[in-house]
Design an enzyme around this catalytic site. Structure first.
Site, PDB file in Angstrom:
ATOM      1  N   SER A  45      44.793 -23.947  15.896  1.00 41.12           N
ATOM      2  CA  SER A  45      45.415 -24.714  16.987  1.00 41.12           C
ATOM      3  C   SER A  45      46.649 -23.977  17.477  1.00 41.12           C
ATOM      4  CB  SER A  45      45.855 -26.084  16.473  1.00 41.12           C
ATOM      5  OG  SER A  45      47.065 -25.956  15.739  1.00 41.12           O
ATOM      6  N   ASP A  46      47.113 -24.289  18.673  1.00 35.91           N
ATOM      7  CA  ASP A  46      48.418 -23.778  19.069  1.00 35.91           C
ATOM      8  C   ASP A  46      49.476 -24.578  18.304  1.00 35.91           C
ATOM      9  OD1 ASP A  46      50.495 -22.407  20.181  1.00 35.91           O
ATOM     10  OD2 ASP A  46      49.762 -22.512  22.224  1.00 35.91           O
TER      11      ASP A  46
END
Ligand code: BGC
Length: 757
Positions: free
Chosen positions: A300-301
């Protein structure tokens, strides 16, 4: 050609079948909690997803960006070591750090104390260099040179590995049309064809042929997908987009990176048509893994999972709900949300996440650890790597890259500078090395290049013994000493003046609505122009900025971007003509902020033509860009003749003769554009489909051929890939606005089901 010396390498690539056997064997031994543990990225600081150095922390504390408690915790140097119990318990699969000592210490705990001795990945952002800061990716994209893009990535990988990083959150391959978006500086421009070449070259450079050689890192393409299309150019903002546009423009660079073997991907922060990318199963599983065939792992960011909850995107109830949705959509690792660690095991027990999906995520991660050779060589080999790092060689590549990134926008003959003339250099930015850094100069180590490179223009002129004086009469903030400036330029034979924006004004969260030169820079330009002295304007900027006044008033305009460590030397090389500039724009430069997004490959409208008030343009701006995509001058001239377009052997073949009709050798980037005349949906007025770079001596001519596979004429209507016979226009031209219009016809096309692979 780069030559890397492999000193005493004891590395050997493990066959994939053997990797698979060992992965399955390990997964078979893991407890539920150990599996979940692998999917955590730990050590992220409270401010970002990495350890910060002491100076940065001091600054953040002074600016009240972190609390006293957070500051004290972080300066204790224990942001990773506090994770020791988690690592020992097998509750971490990766760490975020930029310090090799921290990494080795954490790795020792993983390898020696955790039950299954699984080594850690170590990730950080290595976007345009590490110790050696290269030009921003956006600047370097203007070189139109895959080999250069690969080489700079390869050097970055080596230096990053030396500091303990074995996984980079790069390449950043977000197509961007809107100069208001600060992150345009991190990517490679507005064209899907060019950006696809850049994506593949970067992946090859970062990962090499064999990631287990200890000199390369695993790549992470980002941000999936269409992040650059955020509404209004406002970072993190929503994206509303047709599926056809997504497929034709935004997905191809990712498809190219997948094809090049990219090991991981980072879904983007924003939502597309209402659904956050982080939990779009359609995007992350069906399109990315199904259609594009991506087999690596998804991270994920930073905190993107928690950002799906009620007070943010508002598509997930809480962290548990977000963990379930994002994991089931395809995200394998959580960066800094703390959503997976405490929740995935319960979600498995509750039947909301399948064991098969969990095994799939863990296997993806383990495969990469095996491919990186971490089970055999878990630690940073400081001594071995040090022998391979040659800052002189790296500095030379940085200088070459910076020279190649410069775009000469205007020149009435004042350039190259005559060494006998008295130069007056003005503008604070010409003496400010820090402003050459660019958006992601994380490893910035200028002391390593003392005596090797000059970073600001003033130092570079000094080093080459140029006859010049520097006057710091204005800056980019609003300071202007008009009298001092007038006096300085009065003594000049030629004035070289710097303008632009600070290095920190492009990059993440650096969206601006007004891109025009800030402070009193235009007044300064006015004073210089009024002096009547030959006026060379040099621009320093992360993004394209509208500078119609400089175009009108300066005798020469040089786009110097944020060129990194070798900025000063490279600019001096070009200004004095030791190097003939050859950079070409990879984005249109707008006439004004108000016309963003401005991009060459836009479709025609119902009222496309100029010359009538009822046309699609702004009444107060020219219809054409200030400078178009593909544009760039050299110190010589090229003439095009005999342009032809025909269909031959299953390809469209564009040919022409290019002749150097100037007085010095130069590099011409011959560009092949196509327009589909009649289609089911409006097609771009031009699309780059290929290019050929030729270096010609004065008087030399060459036949240039650009072959375009028929398949690349196709486009999407929704998810349907359309490739139809019919008429096309074509151009073989030096930029996206010029050239003679050619025509060809495609009679029949052999059925192609997909445009994505
Ligand atoms: C950025 C990413 C970056 C990550 C870790 C995020 O804020 O969007 O590009 O990789 O931080 O530093």
């Amino acid at each position: 050609m780069s030559v890397l010396l492999v000193v005493g390498s004891g590395f050997a690539m493990m066959p994939e079948a053997e990797i698979e056997r060992r992965v399955q064997d390990l997964v078979g031994q893991m407890t539920l909690q150990e599996k979940v543990g692998q999917l955590n990225l730990v050590g992220c600081s409270v401010i970002g997803a990495f350890d910060l150095d002491r100076k940065a922390l001091d600054r953040m504390f002074a600016e009240k960006k972190i609390t006293k408690r957070e500051y004290e915790h972080l300066i204790s140097g224990k942001s990773l070591l506090r994770e020791e119990p988690a690592i020992a318990a097998g509750n971490a699969g990766a760490v975020a750090t930029r310090r090799w000592e921290h990494f080795n210490a954490a790795q020792k705990v993983a390898v020696e104390k955790s039950r299954l001795h699984i080594p850690l990945l170590s990730g950080t952002d290595v976007i345009h260099g590490w110790d050696t800061t290269f030009p921003t990716t956006f600047a370097e994209s203007c070189a139109w040179d895959e080999d250069l893009w690969r080489r700079t990535a390869e050097i970055s990988a080596l230096e990053a590995r030396y500091e303990g990083c074995n996984w980079t959150y790069a390449p950043m391959i977000d197509l961007a049309r809107d100069a208001r978006w600060g992150r345009i500086a991190e990517g490679g421009g507005q064209d899907p064809y060019l950006l696809s070449l850049l994506a593949a070259a970067r992946v090859r450079g970062f990962q090499g042929e064999d990631m287990s050689d200890g000199r390369h890192v695993a790549a992470c393409m980002k941000h999936f997908v269409a992040y650059g299309a955020c509404e209004g150019g406002r970072d993190y903002n929503l994206v509303e987009m047709s599926e056809g546009t997504l497929r034709d423009f935004y997905l191809p660079p990712f498809a190219a990176a997948v094809k090049a073997g990219c090991q991981s991907v980072m879904p983007a922060f924003h939502s597309i048509n209402g659904t956050p990318c982080s939990h779009s199963k359609w995007l992350l599983t069906d399109v990315l893994q199904g259609e594009l065939g991506f087999r690596g792992f998804l991270v994920s960011d930073c905190q993107a999972i928690v950002q799906c909850t009620e007070e943010m995107h508002g598509t997930c109830h809480d962290k548990v709900d977000a963990a379930e949705k994002c994991f089931n959509a395809g995200i394998d690792m959580d960066m800094a949300s703390g959503a997976f660690g405490p929740n995935l095991a319960n979600l498995v027990k509750a039947g909301k996440i399948s064991m098969a999906r969990l095994d799939d995520a863990v296997s993806k991660l383990l495969r990469i650890k095996f491919r990186l050779g971490l089970f055999e060589n878990p630690y940073v080999d400081r001594e071995g790597l040090r022998k391979q790092i040659d800052y002189r060689r790296h500095g030379a590549v940085a200088r070459e890259s910076a020279q190649r990134s410069i775009v000469l926008l205007k020149n009435d003959g004042v350039l190259p500078l005559d060494g006998k003339k008295k130069i007056v250099l003005v503008g604070h930015v010409c003496a400010d090395a820090a402003d050459m850094r660019g958006a992601w100069a994380c490893g910035w180590q200028p002391h390593l290049f003392k005596g090797i490179l000059n970073t600001c223009l003033r130092d570079a002129l000094k080093a080459r013994g140029a006859d010049f004086v520097f006057t710091d009469a204005y800056d980019m903030e609003g300071r202007l000493d008009a009298e001092a400036l007038k006096k300085a330029v009065a003594a000049a034979d030629v004035v070289v003046a710097g303008f632009g924006e600070h290095s920190g004004q492009s990059g993440e969260a650096q969206s601006f609505a007004k891109l025009e030169l800030r402070g009193r820079q235009l007044e300064a330009a006015e004073i210089i122009a009024a002096s009547g002295k030959p006026f060379v304007a040099v621009l320093f900027n992360g993004r394209p900025i509208p500078v119609p006044e400089l175009k009108a008033k300066a005798n020469a305009l040089v786009e110097g971007w944020h060129l990194g460590m070798a900025a000063g030397d490279a600019l001096a090389d070009v200004l004095f003509g030791d190097v003939n500039p050859s950079g070409r724009l990879t984005c249109d430069i707008p006439n004004a902020s108000g016309e963003c997004p401005r991009y060459y490959n836009r479709p025609n409208t119902g009222r496309p033509a100029a010359g009538s008030p009822w046309t699609s343009k702004y009444r107060d701006l020219p219809i054409v860009s200030l400078y178009p995509f593909g544009y760039g001058l050299t110190y010589t001239k090229f003439a095009y003749s005999n342009e032809k377009a025909e269909v031959r052997g299953g390809d469209v073949v564009l040919t022409c003769e290019v002749k150097n009709i100037g007085a010095r050798e130069g590099r011409e980037v011959v560009q092949g554009y196509v327009h589909d005349v009649l289609a089911r949906v409006s097609r771009p007025r031009r699309e780059l489909k290929g290019f050929a770079a030729v270096v010609l001596k004065p008087g030399e001519a060459r036949e240039v051929e650009i072959r375009i596979p028929l398949k690349s004429l196709g486009y999407h209507v929704g998810s349907e890939f359309v490739l139809e016979p019919g008429r096309y226009f074509a151009w073989v031209a030096p930029d996206s606005d010029s050239g003679k219009r050619l025509e060809f016809t495609v009679d029949a096309v052999v059925g192609e089901k997909s445009g994505m692979r």
